[in-house]
Design a protein around this motif. Structure first.
Motif, short mmCIF file in Angstrom:
data_model
loop_
_atom_site.label_atom_id
_atom_site.label_comp_id
_atom_site.label_asym_id
_atom_site.label_seq_id
_atom_site.Cartn_x
_atom_site.Cartn_y
_atom_site.Cartn_z
N LEU A 55 -49.71 102.67 90.86
CA LEU A 55 -48.81 103.82 90.96
C LEU A 55 -47.39 103.46 90.53
N ASP A 56 -46.97 102.23 90.80
CA ASP A 56 -45.63 101.79 90.40
C ASP A 56 -45.53 101.52 88.90
N ALA A 57 -46.65 101.19 88.28
CA ALA A 57 -46.64 100.79 86.86
C ALA A 57 -46.71 101.98 85.90
N TYR A 58 -47.22 103.11 86.34
CA TYR A 58 -47.46 104.24 85.43
C TYR A 58 -46.97 105.54 86.05
N ALA A 59 -46.64 106.49 85.18
CA ALA A 59 -46.26 107.83 85.63
C ALA A 59 -47.53 108.68 85.76
N PHE A 60 -47.62 109.39 86.84
CA PHE A 60 -48.74 110.29 87.08
C PHE A 60 -48.15 111.68 87.24
N ASP A 61 -48.50 112.58 86.30
CA ASP A 61 -47.97 113.94 86.35
C ASP A 61 -48.92 114.89 85.62
N GLY A 62 -48.49 116.09 85.41
CA GLY A 62 -49.31 117.12 84.79
C GLY A 62 -49.67 116.86 83.34
N ASP A 63 -49.11 115.82 82.73
CA ASP A 63 -49.47 115.43 81.37
C ASP A 63 -50.31 114.16 81.34
#
Length: 179
Positions: A55-63
């Motif tokens: 979770l700290d290494a990557y962005a998690f969002d609607g895209d």
């Protein structure tokens, strides 16, 4: 802004194995920014250690589109429970949420917040085979489907969809399933 895809290998796997590089090339050609993290401790260290690191290494969002295979698919369930925002899609290949065999499974949580996973998973797709040599079969996918919803695709003779003794260099079905 382009979509991001994160392809997570399975237990004992590597991001350069089986169909992962092929799918990455296909998605890159479609405009995705693709990440294939190497997680050598996947299903060795406790999931509670792995989840914050990812979770700290990557962005998690609607895209964001998540694709996980085997132990990587099991990890996606925990990521979906703990991500701060919903993703566009999650594709779990040979996924499972309970021990599929008698091996230790530190990638599994003791329990899951299925409502939160459903709220964060976006378009959830489960891909399983009728028979899987490790027990990550259609029944495992069905158990997730019954708790979270989504779509399950069941293949008759595809086994584990790639492994040391099952070459699986391409996976055209995934190219069609990913948004």
């Amino acid at each position: 802004m382009p979509r991001t895809a994160i392809i997570v290998h399975g237990t004992g796997g590597h991001p350069d194995n089986v169909w992962y590089p092929w799918l990455a090339e296909r998605l890159t050609a479609r405009g995705y920014v693709v990440h294939r993290p190497h997680l050598p401790a996947l299903n060795v260290e406790p999931v509670a250690v792995t989840v914050p690191r990812v979770l700290d290494a990557y962005a998690f969002d609607g895209d964001t589109v998540l694709v996980g295979h085997s132990g990587g698919a099991a990890l996606l369930l925990a990521l979906l429970e703990h991500t701060p925002a919903p993703v566009a899609q999650a594709v779990l290949v040979a996924g499972y949420s309970t021990p599929p065999n008698d091996a230790e499974e530190p990638v599994l949580q003791a329990s899951y917040d299925w409502e939160r996973i459903a709220a964060n998973a976006g378009d959830l797709v489960l891909v399983n085979a009728v028979r899987d040599p490790y027990g990550c079969d259609a029944a495992q996918g069905r158990a997730i489907l019954e708790r979270v919803g989504g779509t399950q695709v069941v293949r008759r003779d595809d086994g584990h969809f790639g492994d040391g003794d099952q070459p699986y260099p391409t996976f055209p079905l995934l190219d069609r399933l990913v948004l």
